[in-house]
Scaffold this motif. Structure first.
Motif, PDB file in Angstrom:
ATOM      1  N   GLY A   1      -5.943   8.486   5.044  1.00 20.74           N
ATOM      2  CA  GLY A   1      -6.587   9.438   4.137  1.00 20.74           C
ATOM      3  C   GLY A   1      -7.595  10.319   4.872  1.00 20.74           C
ATOM      4  O   GLY A   1      -7.698  11.521   4.620  1.00 20.74           O
ATOM      5  N   ASN A   2      -8.357   9.707   5.782  1.00 21.55           N
ATOM      6  CA  ASN A   2      -9.330  10.473   6.583  1.00 21.55           C
ATOM      7  C   ASN A   2      -8.631  11.519   7.455  1.00 21.55           C
ATOM      8  O   ASN A   2      -9.069  12.654   7.565  1.00 21.55           O
ATOM      9  CB  ASN A   2     -10.153   9.511   7.442  1.00 21.55           C
ATOM     10  CG  ASN A   2     -11.320  10.212   8.112  1.00 21.55           C
ATOM     11  OD1 ASN A   2     -11.970  11.045   7.500  1.00 21.55           O
ATOM     12  ND2 ASN A   2     -11.581   9.870   9.362  1.00 21.55           N
ATOM     13  N   LYS A   3      -7.494  11.109   8.081  1.00 20.62           N
ATOM     14  CA  LYS A   3      -6.733  12.039   8.944  1.00 20.62           C
ATOM     15  C   LYS A   3      -6.172  13.181   8.126  1.00 20.62           C
ATOM     16  O   LYS A   3      -6.229  14.343   8.546  1.00 20.62           O
ATOM     17  CB  LYS A   3      -5.608  11.256   9.644  1.00 20.62           C
ATOM     18  CG  LYS A   3      -4.594  12.129  10.356  1.00 20.62           C
ATOM     19  CD  LYS A   3      -4.634  11.884  11.834  1.00 20.62           C
ATOM     20  CE  LYS A   3      -3.584  12.620  12.595  1.00 20.62           C
ATOM     21  NZ  LYS A   3      -3.531  14.028  12.519  1.00 20.62           N
ATOM     22  N   ILE A   4      -5.626  12.868   6.971  1.00 15.84           N
ATOM     23  CA  ILE A   4      -5.053  13.914   6.114  1.00 15.84           C
ATOM     24  C   ILE A   4      -6.132  14.903   5.706  1.00 15.84           C
ATOM     25  O   ILE A   4      -5.927  16.120   5.724  1.00 15.84           O
ATOM     26  CB  ILE A   4      -4.362  13.282   4.882  1.00 15.84           C
ATOM     27  CG1 ILE A   4      -3.097  12.542   5.324  1.00 15.84           C
ATOM     28  CG2 ILE A   4      -4.030  14.337   3.849  1.00 15.84           C
ATOM     29  CD1 ILE A   4      -2.465  11.691   4.240  1.00 15.84           C
TER      30      ILE A   4
ATOM     31  N   GLY B   1     -15.230  11.917   3.839  1.00 17.24           N
ATOM     32  CA  GLY B   1     -15.207  10.523   3.381  1.00 17.24           C
ATOM     33  C   GLY B   1     -14.388  10.340   2.119  1.00 17.24           C
ATOM     34  O   GLY B   1     -13.946   9.233   1.794  1.00 17.24           O
ATOM     35  N   VAL B   2     -14.160  11.418   1.396  1.00 17.53           N
ATOM     36  CA  VAL B   2     -13.357  11.353   0.161  1.00 17.53           C
ATOM     37  C   VAL B   2     -11.943  10.936   0.497  1.00 17.53           C
ATOM     38  O   VAL B   2     -11.335  10.094  -0.189  1.00 17.53           O
ATOM     39  CB  VAL B   2     -13.390  12.707  -0.584  1.00 17.53           C
ATOM     40  CG1 VAL B   2     -12.435  12.691  -1.787  1.00 17.53           C
ATOM     41  CG2 VAL B   2     -14.794  13.059  -1.021  1.00 17.53           C
ATOM     42  N   GLY B   3     -11.394  11.508   1.578  1.00 19.83           N
ATOM     43  CA  GLY B   3     -10.026  11.174   1.983  1.00 19.83           C
ATOM     44  C   GLY B   3      -9.909   9.720   2.364  1.00 19.83           C
ATOM     45  O   GLY B   3      -8.914   9.048   2.047  1.00 19.83           O
ATOM     46  N   ALA B   4     -10.915   9.188   3.056  1.00 19.82           N
ATOM     47  CA  ALA B   4     -10.889   7.786   3.482  1.00 19.82           C
ATOM     48  C   ALA B   4     -10.948   6.862   2.276  1.00 19.82           C
ATOM     49  O   ALA B   4     -10.211   5.859   2.197  1.00 19.82           O
ATOM     50  CB  ALA B   4     -12.052   7.521   4.436  1.00 19.82           C
TER      51      ALA B   4
ATOM     52  N   ALA C   1      -4.941  -4.935   4.675  1.00 16.99           N
ATOM     53  CA  ALA C   1      -4.308  -4.006   5.640  1.00 16.99           C
ATOM     54  C   ALA C   1      -4.028  -2.674   4.983  1.00 16.99           C
ATOM     55  O   ALA C   1      -4.192  -1.608   5.601  1.00 16.99           O
ATOM     56  CB  ALA C   1      -3.017  -4.618   6.170  1.00 16.99           C
ATOM     57  N   GLY C   2      -3.627  -2.681   3.719  1.00 16.52           N
ATOM     58  CA  GLY C   2      -3.354  -1.434   2.996  1.00 16.52           C
ATOM     59  C   GLY C   2      -4.618  -0.609   2.830  1.00 16.52           C
ATOM     60  O   GLY C   2      -4.596   0.617   2.945  1.00 16.52           O
ATOM     61  N   VAL C   3      -5.768  -1.289   2.560  1.00 14.35           N
ATOM     62  CA  VAL C   3      -7.045  -0.570   2.403  1.00 14.35           C
ATOM     63  C   VAL C   3      -7.442   0.100   3.715  1.00 14.35           C
ATOM     64  O   VAL C   3      -7.793   1.283   3.763  1.00 14.35           O
ATOM     65  CB  VAL C   3      -8.163  -1.550   1.921  1.00 14.35           C
ATOM     66  CG1 VAL C   3      -9.531  -0.893   2.017  1.00 14.35           C
ATOM     67  CG2 VAL C   3      -7.894  -2.009   0.504  1.00 14.35           C
ATOM     68  N   VAL C   4      -7.382  -0.679   4.829  1.00 12.59           N
ATOM     69  CA  VAL C   4      -7.769  -0.128   6.145  1.00 12.59           C
ATOM     70  C   VAL C   4      -6.831   1.000   6.556  1.00 12.59           C
ATOM     71  O   VAL C   4      -7.258   2.099   6.950  1.00 12.59           O
ATOM     72  CB  VAL C   4      -7.794  -1.240   7.211  1.00 12.59           C
ATOM     73  CG1 VAL C   4      -8.014  -0.655   8.606  1.00 12.59           C
ATOM     74  CG2 VAL C   4      -8.864  -2.263   6.891  1.00 12.59           C
ATOM     75  N   GLY C   5      -5.523   0.740   6.481  1.00 10.67           N
ATOM     76  CA  GLY C   5      -4.542   1.756   6.873  1.00 10.67           C
ATOM     77  C   GLY C   5      -4.648   3.000   6.008  1.00 10.67           C
ATOM     78  O   GLY C   5      -4.567   4.137   6.496  1.00 10.67           O
ATOM     79  N   GLY C   6      -4.818   2.787   4.696  1.00 15.46           N
ATOM     80  CA  GLY C   6      -4.916   3.918   3.776  1.00 15.46           C
ATOM     81  C   GLY C   6      -6.162   4.749   4.037  1.00 15.46           C
ATOM     82  O   GLY C   6      -6.131   5.984   3.946  1.00 15.46           O
TER      83      GLY C   6
ATOM     84  N   VAL D   1      -5.540   3.824  -2.462  1.00 13.52           N
ATOM     85  CA  VAL D   1      -4.072   3.890  -2.568  1.00 13.52           C
ATOM     86  C   VAL D   1      -3.435   2.832  -1.672  1.00 13.52           C
ATOM     87  O   VAL D   1      -2.498   2.119  -2.079  1.00 13.52           O
ATOM     88  CB  VAL D   1      -3.551   5.304  -2.208  1.00 13.52           C
ATOM     89  CG1 VAL D   1      -2.026   5.334  -2.114  1.00 13.52           C
ATOM     90  CG2 VAL D   1      -4.041   6.328  -3.210  1.00 13.52           C
ATOM     91  N   GLY D   2      -3.944   2.683  -0.441  1.00  9.53           N
ATOM     92  CA  GLY D   2      -3.408   1.677   0.479  1.00  9.53           C
ATOM     93  C   GLY D   2      -3.592   0.271  -0.049  1.00  9.53           C
ATOM     94  O   GLY D   2      -2.708  -0.582   0.086  1.00  9.53           O
ATOM     95  N   GLY D   3      -4.759  -0.001  -0.688  1.00  7.63           N
ATOM     96  CA  GLY D   3      -5.006  -1.320  -1.264  1.00  7.63           C
ATOM     97  C   GLY D   3      -4.064  -1.622  -2.409  1.00  7.63           C
ATOM     98  O   GLY D   3      -3.560  -2.751  -2.536  1.00  7.63           O
ATOM     99  N   LEU D   4      -3.823  -0.613  -3.250  1.00  8.40           N
ATOM    100  CA  LEU D   4      -2.893  -0.798  -4.370  1.00  8.40           C
ATOM    101  C   LEU D   4      -1.485  -1.084  -3.862  1.00  8.40           C
ATOM    102  O   LEU D   4      -0.792  -1.969  -4.382  1.00  8.40           O
ATOM    103  CB  LEU D   4      -2.895   0.434  -5.286  1.00  8.40           C
ATOM    104  CG  LEU D   4      -4.155   0.633  -6.130  1.00  8.40           C
ATOM    105  CD1 LEU D   4      -4.088   1.959  -6.874  1.00  8.40           C
ATOM    106  CD2 LEU D   4      -4.333  -0.509  -7.130  1.00  8.40           C
TER     107      LEU D   4
END
Length: 199
Positions: A147-150, A109-112, A138-143, A118-121
């Motif tokens: 982040g979770n995948k990474i 969950g840390v990655g998400a 969209a940046g928050v959701v995508g990020g 970062v996506g929100g910023l």
């Protein structure tokens, strides 16, 4: 008027029939020296008995010869040596295959969260007004997804499965986190639940 002449072949055939009939009559009446008509009944019976005795003796000789041949040809039955079968080693076998599998890591969950921040910023930097809000969301959701995948990729690992077929016909799979030293065809043995090389 001309007289018909008899063909020479017909005359020859008639003479042959007459001669054959004469010889047959002479044989039956005992006029021929080889005929048995001059022999008494006792002599004929004696000849028949001698012939029967000769035939019996011949049969006995043949039976004795067969028995002797069977006695000479009789050999003791061949008994093959017992086949020594090697004891089956239930924990010995051969490597059939070595498979490499990628194990997907778990996300904490840390990655998400980090990805969402970062996506929100980054989304907040795009556009203005209501477009800015949409880009930030969209940046928050995508990020968060990225982040979770990474994080999962970072925590993933490689697993090596060694498939072994044992001498008793059974198979089993042994998993290793690092690449094992065995290849297909190598002889192996299981000792205390651990796979080891076997010579």
């Amino acid at each position: 008027m001309e007289m018909k002449r008899t063909h020479p072949l017909i005359i020859t055939a008639a003479v042959a029939v007459i001669l054959a009939a004469g010889i047959a009559i002479a044989s039956m009446t005992g006029l021929l020296p080889s005929s048995q008509a001059n022999m008494s009944e006792q002599e004929i019976a004696q000849m028949a008995e001698e012939k029967r005795l000769e035939e019996q003796a011949k049969i006995k000789e043949e039976a004795a010869a067969k028995k002797a041949a069977a006695a000479h040809s009789h050999k003791p039955a061949y008994k093959p040596a017992p086949v020594q079968t090697a004891a089956i080693c239930n924990n010995c076998g051969r490597v059939v295959e070595v498979r490499q599998t990628r194990i997907q890591g778990e996300g904490s969950g840390v990655g998400a969260v980090a990805g969402g921040v970062v996506g929100g910023l980054l989304g907040n930097q795009v556009g203005g007004g209501s477009g800015k809000k949409v880009a930030t969301a969209a940046g928050v959701v995508g990020g968060a997804l990225l982040g979770n995948k990474i994080e999962k990729d970072r925590n993933s690992s490689t697993q090596y499965d060694v498939v072994v077929k044992f001498e008793d016909g059974t198979s089993d799979v042994y998993s290793f986190s690092s690449q094992p030293n065995w290849q297909a065809g190598d002889r192996v043995k299981v000792v205390n639940g651990q796979l080891t090389s076997s010579l």
